[in-house]
Design a protein around this motif. Sequence first.
Motif, PDB file in Angstrom:
ATOM      1  N   UNK A  13       0.829  -1.212   0.000  1.00  0.00           N
ATOM      2  CA  UNK A  13       0.000   0.000   0.000  1.00  0.00           C
ATOM      3  C   UNK A  13       0.860   1.257   0.000  1.00  0.00           C
ATOM      4  N   UNK A  14       1.887   1.263   0.858  1.00  0.00           N
ATOM      5  CA  UNK A  14       2.756   2.434   0.967  1.00  0.00           C
ATOM      6  C   UNK A  14       3.489   2.662  -0.353  1.00  0.00           C
ATOM      7  N   UNK A  15       4.056   1.577  -0.912  1.00  0.00           N
ATOM      8  CA  UNK A  15       4.796   1.701  -2.168  1.00  0.00           C
ATOM      9  C   UNK A  15       3.896   2.219  -3.286  1.00  0.00           C
ATOM     10  N   UNK A  16       2.654   1.715  -3.356  1.00  0.00           N
ATOM     11  CA  UNK A  16       1.802   2.148  -4.460  1.00  0.00           C
ATOM     12  C   UNK A  16       1.410   3.614  -4.291  1.00  0.00           C
ATOM     13  N   UNK A  17       1.343   4.087  -3.039  1.00  0.00           N
ATOM     14  CA  UNK A  17       0.950   5.483  -2.865  1.00  0.00           C
ATOM     15  C   UNK A  17       2.098   6.436  -3.171  1.00  0.00           C
ATOM     16  N   UNK A  18       3.353   5.929  -3.184  1.00  0.00           N
ATOM     17  CA  UNK A  18       4.445   6.845  -3.510  1.00  0.00           C
ATOM     18  C   UNK A  18       4.938   6.670  -4.949  1.00  0.00           C
ATOM     19  N   UNK A  19       4.073   6.246  -5.840  1.00  0.00           N
ATOM     20  CA  UNK A  19       4.445   6.349  -7.239  1.00  0.00           C
ATOM     21  C   UNK A  19       4.438   5.071  -8.045  1.00  0.00           C
ATOM     22  N   UNK A  20       4.049   3.968  -7.474  1.00  0.00           N
ATOM     23  CA  UNK A  20       3.974   2.755  -8.283  1.00  0.00           C
ATOM     24  C   UNK A  20       2.586   2.583  -8.895  1.00  0.00           C
ATOM     25  N   UNK A  21       1.663   3.470  -8.533  1.00  0.00           N
ATOM     26  CA  UNK A  21       0.321   3.375  -9.100  1.00  0.00           C
ATOM     27  C   UNK A  21       0.359   3.787 -10.564  1.00  0.00           C
ATOM     28  N   UNK A  22      -0.507   3.201 -11.370  1.00  0.00           N
ATOM     29  CA  UNK A  22      -0.534   3.543 -12.799  1.00  0.00           C
ATOM     30  C   UNK A  22      -1.151   4.920 -13.008  1.00  0.00           C
ATOM     31  N   UNK A  23      -0.732   5.564 -14.101  1.00  0.00           N
ATOM     32  CA  UNK A  23      -1.320   6.852 -14.452  1.00  0.00           C
ATOM     33  C   UNK A  23      -2.600   6.598 -15.243  1.00  0.00           C
ATOM     34  N   UNK A  24      -3.588   7.451 -15.052  1.00  0.00           N
ATOM     35  CA  UNK A  24      -4.856   7.283 -15.773  1.00  0.00           C
ATOM     36  C   UNK A  24      -4.814   7.919 -17.159  1.00  0.00           C
ATOM     37  N   UNK A  25      -5.959   8.351 -17.637  1.00  0.00           N
ATOM     38  CA  UNK A  25      -6.035   8.967 -18.960  1.00  0.00           C
ATOM     39  C   UNK A  25      -5.385  10.346 -18.956  1.00  0.00           C
ATOM     40  N   UNK A  26      -4.625  10.636 -20.009  1.00  0.00           N
ATOM     41  CA  UNK A  26      -4.024  11.962 -20.165  1.00  0.00           C
ATOM     42  C   UNK A  26      -4.673  12.617 -21.383  1.00  0.00           C
ATOM     43  N   UNK A  27      -5.187  13.806 -21.187  1.00  0.00           N
ATOM     44  CA  UNK A  27      -5.901  14.496 -22.270  1.00  0.00           C
ATOM     45  C   UNK A  27      -4.946  15.429 -23.009  1.00  0.00           C
ATOM     46  N   UNK A  28      -4.881  15.298 -24.316  1.00  0.00           N
ATOM     47  CA  UNK A  28      -4.086  16.197 -25.157  1.00  0.00           C
ATOM     48  C   UNK A  28      -5.025  17.248 -25.759  1.00  0.00           C
ATOM     49  N   UNK A  29      -4.911  18.482 -25.282  1.00  0.00           N
ATOM     50  CA  UNK A  29      -5.769  19.539 -25.838  1.00  0.00           C
ATOM     51  C   UNK A  29      -5.054  20.884 -25.984  1.00  0.00           C
ATOM     52  N   UNK A  30      -3.707  20.854 -26.002  1.00  0.00           N
ATOM     53  CA  UNK A  30      -2.934  22.093 -26.247  1.00  0.00           C
ATOM     54  C   UNK A  30      -3.359  22.771 -27.545  1.00  0.00           C
ATOM     55  N   UNK A  31      -3.679  21.936 -28.525  1.00  0.00           N
ATOM     56  CA  UNK A  31      -3.971  22.453 -29.872  1.00  0.00           C
ATOM     57  C   UNK A  31      -5.467  22.680 -30.031  1.00  0.00           C
ATOM     58  N   UNK A  32      -6.090  23.195 -28.979  1.00  0.00           N
ATOM     59  CA  UNK A  32      -7.548  23.292 -28.953  1.00  0.00           C
ATOM     60  C   UNK A  32      -8.093  24.118 -30.126  1.00  0.00           C
ATOM     61  N   UNK A  33      -7.359  25.183 -30.531  1.00  0.00           N
ATOM     62  CA  UNK A  33      -7.849  26.009 -31.654  1.00  0.00           C
ATOM     63  C   UNK A  33      -7.921  25.196 -32.949  1.00  0.00           C
ATOM     64  N   UNK A  34      -6.823  24.463 -33.261  1.00  0.00           N
ATOM     65  CA  UNK A  34      -6.823  23.631 -34.481  1.00  0.00           C
ATOM     66  C   UNK A  34      -7.849  22.520 -34.370  1.00  0.00           C
ATOM     67  N   UNK A  35      -7.978  21.983 -33.165  1.00  0.00           N
ATOM     68  CA  UNK A  35      -8.944  20.901 -32.960  1.00  0.00           C
ATOM     69  C   UNK A  35     -10.357  21.408 -33.249  1.00  0.00           C
ATOM     70  N   UNK A  36     -10.664  22.585 -32.720  1.00  0.00           N
ATOM     71  CA  UNK A  36     -12.002  23.155 -32.934  1.00  0.00           C
ATOM     72  C   UNK A  36     -12.255  23.398 -34.410  1.00  0.00           C
ATOM     73  N   UNK A  37     -11.251  23.975 -35.084  1.00  0.00           N
ATOM     74  CA  UNK A  37     -11.396  24.272 -36.519  1.00  0.00           C
ATOM     75  C   UNK A  37     -11.702  23.008 -37.305  1.00  0.00           C
ATOM     76  N   UNK A  38     -11.049  21.913 -36.904  1.00  0.00           N
ATOM     77  CA  UNK A  38     -11.242  20.648 -37.620  1.00  0.00           C
ATOM     78  C   UNK A  38     -12.470  19.899 -37.101  1.00  0.00           C
ATOM     79  N   UNK A  39     -13.112  20.452 -36.076  1.00  0.00           N
ATOM     80  CA  UNK A  39     -14.278  19.784 -35.501  1.00  0.00           C
ATOM     81  C   UNK A  39     -13.915  18.486 -34.793  1.00  0.00           C
TER      82      UNK A  39
END
Length: 107
Positions: A13-39
């Motif tokens: 439990x301790x080990x998983x709380x200090x960084x062995x837990x998996x990362x969840x979904x990461x959203x890529x939206x830096x390019x939101x303007x181009x994304x919007x233009x392309x729908x």
Amino acid sequence: MIRGWLVAGVLVLVLSSIGFAKLGNIIFDDKIESLKKAGMPPAVFPHAKHEDIYKCEDCHPNIFKDKRGANDVTMHKNMNGEFCGAAECHNSPKAFPLYMCNKCHIK
Ligand code: HEC
Ligand code: HEC
């Protein structure tokens, strides 16, 4: 004997709380303007799913810097074999292809 298992359980439990837990979904939206233009909706990267299949060093640091938002991903670069489109990835028979837009761009 039982105490040994308890100690082991607490350690996990301790080990998983200090960084062995998996990362969840990461959203890529830096390019939101181009994304919007392309729908297109932002791209969703399921980190945990990729952790199940690959080793950390398959992606970090050569393909992706391991910092959220630190990678300047565009479709042009993906199609040219960088980032999501790297060899062995979504530009190869090993994964769904780049033209399946809405496998990544998810509402
Ligand atoms: C394997 C995943 C994946 C697939 C498949 C994919 N994309 Fe992307 N796409 C991304 C990621 C990641 C970004 C970066 C978004 C950001 O950071 O805002 C992106 C960015 C974009 C952008 C905005 C930046 C730019 O390059 O103009 C557009 C528009 C876009 N994608 C359209 C498409 C279209 C159209 C398709 C299908 C032909 C497609 N994408 C397929 C992952 C994908
Ligand atoms: C298939 C490729 C891939 C694999 C395998 C992978 N990662 Fe990642 N990782 C990514 C991507 C893509 C991002 C998001 C980068 C961005 O936002 O620009 C990321 C982000 C991260 C981040 C930053 C999280 C944040 O919130 O800033 C860390 C830390 C990380 N990864 C660690 C790991 C570790 C540890 C492993 C192995 C257990 C691993 N990654 C395996 C692709 C991968």
